[in-house]
Design a protein around this motif. Sequence first.
Motif, PDB file in Angstrom:
ATOM      1  N   TRP A   1       1.272  -1.024   0.049  1.00  0.00           N
ATOM      2  CA  TRP A   1      -0.353  -0.143   0.019  1.00  0.00           C
ATOM      3  C   TRP A   1       0.862   1.253   0.005  1.00  0.00           C
ATOM      4  O   TRP A   1       1.780   1.243   0.912  1.00  0.00           O
ATOM      5  CB  TRP A   1      -0.892   0.005   1.418  1.00  0.00           C
ATOM      6  CG  TRP A   1      -1.824   1.669   1.458  1.00  0.00           C
ATOM      7  CD1 TRP A   1      -2.001   2.182   0.949  1.00  0.00           C
ATOM      8  CD2 TRP A   1      -2.901   1.462   2.420  1.00  0.00           C
ATOM      9  NE1 TRP A   1      -2.999   3.766   1.555  1.00  0.00           N
ATOM     10  CE2 TRP A   1      -3.422   2.545   2.957  1.00  0.00           C
ATOM     11  CE3 TRP A   1      -2.690   1.080   3.885  1.00  0.00           C
ATOM     12  CZ2 TRP A   1      -4.177   3.256   3.528  1.00  0.00           C
ATOM     13  CZ3 TRP A   1      -3.516   1.513   4.506  1.00  0.00           C
ATOM     14  CH2 TRP A   1      -4.138   2.397   4.961  1.00  0.00           C
TER      15      TRP A   1
ATOM     16  N   LYS B   1       1.942   5.303   0.422  1.00  0.00           N
ATOM     17  CA  LYS B   1       1.509   6.314   1.233  1.00  0.00           C
ATOM     18  C   LYS B   1       0.584   7.629   0.594  1.00  0.00           C
ATOM     19  O   LYS B   1       0.237   8.292   1.487  1.00  0.00           O
ATOM     20  CB  LYS B   1       2.855   7.292   2.265  1.00  0.00           C
ATOM     21  CG  LYS B   1       3.341   5.540   3.275  1.00  0.00           C
ATOM     22  CD  LYS B   1       4.103   6.032   4.114  1.00  0.00           C
ATOM     23  CE  LYS B   1       5.038   5.502   5.238  1.00  0.00           C
ATOM     24  NZ  LYS B   1       6.048   5.591   5.651  1.00  0.00           N
ATOM     25  N   ASP B   2       0.528   7.541  -0.294  1.00  0.00           N
ATOM     26  CA  ASP B   2      -0.074   8.654  -1.089  1.00  0.00           C
ATOM     27  C   ASP B   2      -1.179   7.937  -1.710  1.00  0.00           C
ATOM     28  O   ASP B   2      -2.139   9.003  -2.774  1.00  0.00           O
ATOM     29  CB  ASP B   2       1.560   9.406  -2.199  1.00  0.00           C
ATOM     30  CG  ASP B   2       1.505   8.075  -2.945  1.00  0.00           C
ATOM     31  OD1 ASP B   2       1.033   7.069  -3.187  1.00  0.00           O
ATOM     32  OD2 ASP B   2       1.644   9.176  -3.914  1.00  0.00           O
ATOM     33  N   ARG B   3      -1.960   7.266  -1.449  1.00  0.00           N
ATOM     34  CA  ARG B   3      -2.525   6.477  -2.036  1.00  0.00           C
ATOM     35  C   ARG B   3      -4.020   6.125  -0.605  1.00  0.00           C
ATOM     36  O   ARG B   3      -3.342   5.509   0.449  1.00  0.00           O
ATOM     37  CB  ARG B   3      -2.319   5.150  -2.480  1.00  0.00           C
ATOM     38  CG  ARG B   3      -3.550   5.019  -3.880  1.00  0.00           C
ATOM     39  CD  ARG B   3      -3.093   3.367  -4.960  1.00  0.00           C
ATOM     40  NE  ARG B   3      -4.245   3.164  -5.461  1.00  0.00           N
ATOM     41  CZ  ARG B   3      -4.039   2.672  -6.434  1.00  0.00           C
ATOM     42  NH1 ARG B   3      -3.358   1.777  -6.673  1.00  0.00           N
ATOM     43  NH2 ARG B   3      -5.198   2.878  -7.473  1.00  0.00           N
ATOM     44  N   SER B   4      -5.002   6.493  -1.290  1.00  0.00           N
ATOM     45  CA  SER B   4      -6.470   6.008   0.145  1.00  0.00           C
ATOM     46  C   SER B   4      -6.297   4.269   0.215  1.00  0.00           C
ATOM     47  O   SER B   4      -6.124   3.678  -0.742  1.00  0.00           O
ATOM     48  CB  SER B   4      -7.137   6.680   0.019  1.00  0.00           C
ATOM     49  OG  SER B   4      -8.191   5.638  -1.341  1.00  0.00           O
TER      50      SER B   4
ATOM     51  N   HIS C   1      -6.665   2.022  -3.313  1.00  0.00           N
ATOM     52  CA  HIS C   1      -5.323   0.808  -3.242  1.00  0.00           C
ATOM     53  C   HIS C   1      -5.842  -0.477  -3.515  1.00  0.00           C
ATOM     54  O   HIS C   1      -5.827  -1.617  -4.504  1.00  0.00           O
ATOM     55  CB  HIS C   1      -4.472   1.203  -2.365  1.00  0.00           C
ATOM     56  CG  HIS C   1      -3.389   0.058  -2.106  1.00  0.00           C
ATOM     57  ND1 HIS C   1      -2.054  -0.267  -3.404  1.00  0.00           N
ATOM     58  CD2 HIS C   1      -2.818  -1.021  -0.921  1.00  0.00           C
ATOM     59  CE1 HIS C   1      -1.769  -1.197  -3.001  1.00  0.00           C
ATOM     60  NE2 HIS C   1      -2.067  -1.841  -2.381  1.00  0.00           N
TER      61      HIS C   1
ATOM     62  N   ARG D   1       3.439   2.770   8.545  1.00  0.00           N
ATOM     63  CA  ARG D   1       2.635   4.095   7.865  1.00  0.00           C
ATOM     64  C   ARG D   1       2.375   5.566   8.279  1.00  0.00           C
ATOM     65  O   ARG D   1       2.483   6.288   8.305  1.00  0.00           O
ATOM     66  CB  ARG D   1       0.979   3.385   7.479  1.00  0.00           C
ATOM     67  CG  ARG D   1       0.111   4.579   6.856  1.00  0.00           C
ATOM     68  CD  ARG D   1      -0.716   3.511   5.768  1.00  0.00           C
ATOM     69  NE  ARG D   1      -1.414   4.519   4.710  1.00  0.00           N
ATOM     70  CZ  ARG D   1      -1.307   4.547   3.827  1.00  0.00           C
ATOM     71  NH1 ARG D   1      -0.276   3.785   2.914  1.00  0.00           N
ATOM     72  NH2 ARG D   1      -2.076   5.666   2.827  1.00  0.00           N
TER      73      ARG D   1
ATOM     74  N   ASP E   1      -6.366   7.164   4.796  1.00  0.00           N
ATOM     75  CA  ASP E   1      -6.029   8.178   4.823  1.00  0.00           C
ATOM     76  C   ASP E   1      -4.688   8.187   4.157  1.00  0.00           C
ATOM     77  O   ASP E   1      -3.974   7.517   4.119  1.00  0.00           O
ATOM     78  CB  ASP E   1      -6.579   9.926   5.176  1.00  0.00           C
ATOM     79  CG  ASP E   1      -7.784   9.460   5.830  1.00  0.00           C
ATOM     80  OD1 ASP E   1      -9.071   9.395   4.633  1.00  0.00           O
ATOM     81  OD2 ASP E   1      -7.859  10.740   6.332  1.00  0.00           O
ATOM     82  N   PRO E   2      -4.529   8.937   2.691  1.00  0.00           N
ATOM     83  CA  PRO E   2      -2.959   8.859   1.883  1.00  0.00           C
ATOM     84  C   PRO E   2      -2.498  10.026   3.125  1.00  0.00           C
ATOM     85  O   PRO E   2      -2.504  10.868   3.858  1.00  0.00           O
ATOM     86  CB  PRO E   2      -3.787   9.699   0.864  1.00  0.00           C
ATOM     87  CG  PRO E   2      -4.720   9.755  -0.054  1.00  0.00           C
ATOM     88  CD  PRO E   2      -5.837   9.521   1.369  1.00  0.00           C
TER      89      PRO E   2
END
Length: 222
Positions: free
Chosen positions: A87, A89-92, A96, A154, A219-220
Amino acid sequence: MSAMATESRPVGGMSERRRSRLRLEISREAARLFWKQGVAATSGDQIADAVGLSTRTIWRHFRSKEACAEPIVMQGVVTLMSVLRSWPKDRSLEDHLVGELVRLQYETRPADLADEMLAMKMIRLADTEPALRTAWLMACDQIEQQMRVIIGDRLGCAAGDLEVRVHAAAAAAVVRVLDEQIGVAFLAGAGATELTEVKAAARRFAHAIRAATGGAVGDPIA
């Protein structure tokens, strides 16, 4: 030096990779027998015969016949956990899971799909078989351990941090409950529903994890 020589070799000369493969092969046959004729009616000798091994070898790899189900039970969450480990980090979490699970739906090997189906059957059977319930709960404990690492990374915290452990326990509980419900629905022959349709199931997992962790996970991260 050959590739085989570089593999880790526990006592007995078998590499860890070969050991894992053999345990999974034994687990597949045990699961088929458990589903077909029940746990009580299945013996260690029958499992050994199905795999083509001696009964002594079965007990070398498993502490009991019921424990033979553990590797295949874990296969029921292998795909989800691999997706969570990747996953970004910049994606919800919703984006993902939906993207990756839909992609993997068409790329997963038939053998892996068959393992996941067997896992569903064992998780379903665990409702009435206490020993198999133990195998499933042990798999869930492994999920929680992995979730600590994923969530800790995360949130920028140690995996052993109290907040991380609480969130990991909550997320693992979501995986356990939804996997059980998905198995029930799928084995009952349900049509496309929010549990058996991949996109809908991915969103359900994401939303449930977000809710269970109070919004801390989902959340991202910039």
